[in-house]
Design an enzyme around this catalytic site. Sequence first.
Site, PDB file in Angstrom:
ATOM      1  CG  ASP A  67      -5.780  -8.061   5.024  1.00 46.33           C
ATOM      2  OD1 ASP A  67      -6.661  -7.524   5.725  1.00 46.33           O
ATOM      3  OD2 ASP A  67      -6.016  -8.612   3.935  1.00 46.33           O
ATOM      4  CG  ASP A  94     -11.537 -11.225   5.184  1.00 46.60           C
ATOM      5  OD1 ASP A  94     -11.881 -12.408   5.300  1.00 46.60           O
ATOM      6  OD2 ASP A  94     -11.958 -10.319   5.921  1.00 46.60           O
TER       7      ASP A  94
END
Length: 224
Positions: A20, A22
């Site tokens: 991922d 953020d």
Amino acid sequence: MTATPTPARTVLDTRALLLDMDGTLVNSDAVVERVWRRWAGRHGLDGDAVMKVVHGRQGHATMAALLPDRPVEQNLAENARMLAEETADMDGVVEIAGAAAFLAALRELPHALVTSADVGLSTARMRAAGLPLPEVRVTAESVGASKPDPEGFLKGAAELGVAPAECVVFEDSGAGIAAGRAAGMTVVGVGPRAAAHGPDVVVPDLTRVRVEGLPGGGIRLRIG
């Protein structure tokens, strides 16, 4: 995949990593707070309640959860405006501690970025944080369903040519951790949000992760 716990460390042997962005590689919390609290104010919603929903999801999925009676087309149109607003605001966007060294260690190993951001936003944030973009990227444009749907992680595994069960996901949000679990993958939770959502392993940041390439193309993670 094998996981060998020790009193102070977890060792994971795997074939590929799905990352991922953020909250995992990039700390963009400041801009996310600014943009989404403004959005909450425009719609008469409580900012704290909105912030509990936004992390890990595509913007239109957050809007659908918070304004369930609104037409999908309206959510998509407003999400496009929100993405432009976020992409123009890089103030306070920095790397998660250890992210640059972590990505450098992965340079020759199978890994992919799997993010709910679109191409423009993910490129801008990774650049603002001083981080290289992985060659394989699954962005908002690549999928039909936002996290917590596992589609993005499954696409990442397919693009790398690795079975889902042989992948390790790095995530920070409840939606992302749920997506990794639904994909049948081991999940490493990163940062303070992660622990509440039941990942297999939790680290405060990426300084606590060491990467080693194994003969035959495997990856060993030493976590802790």
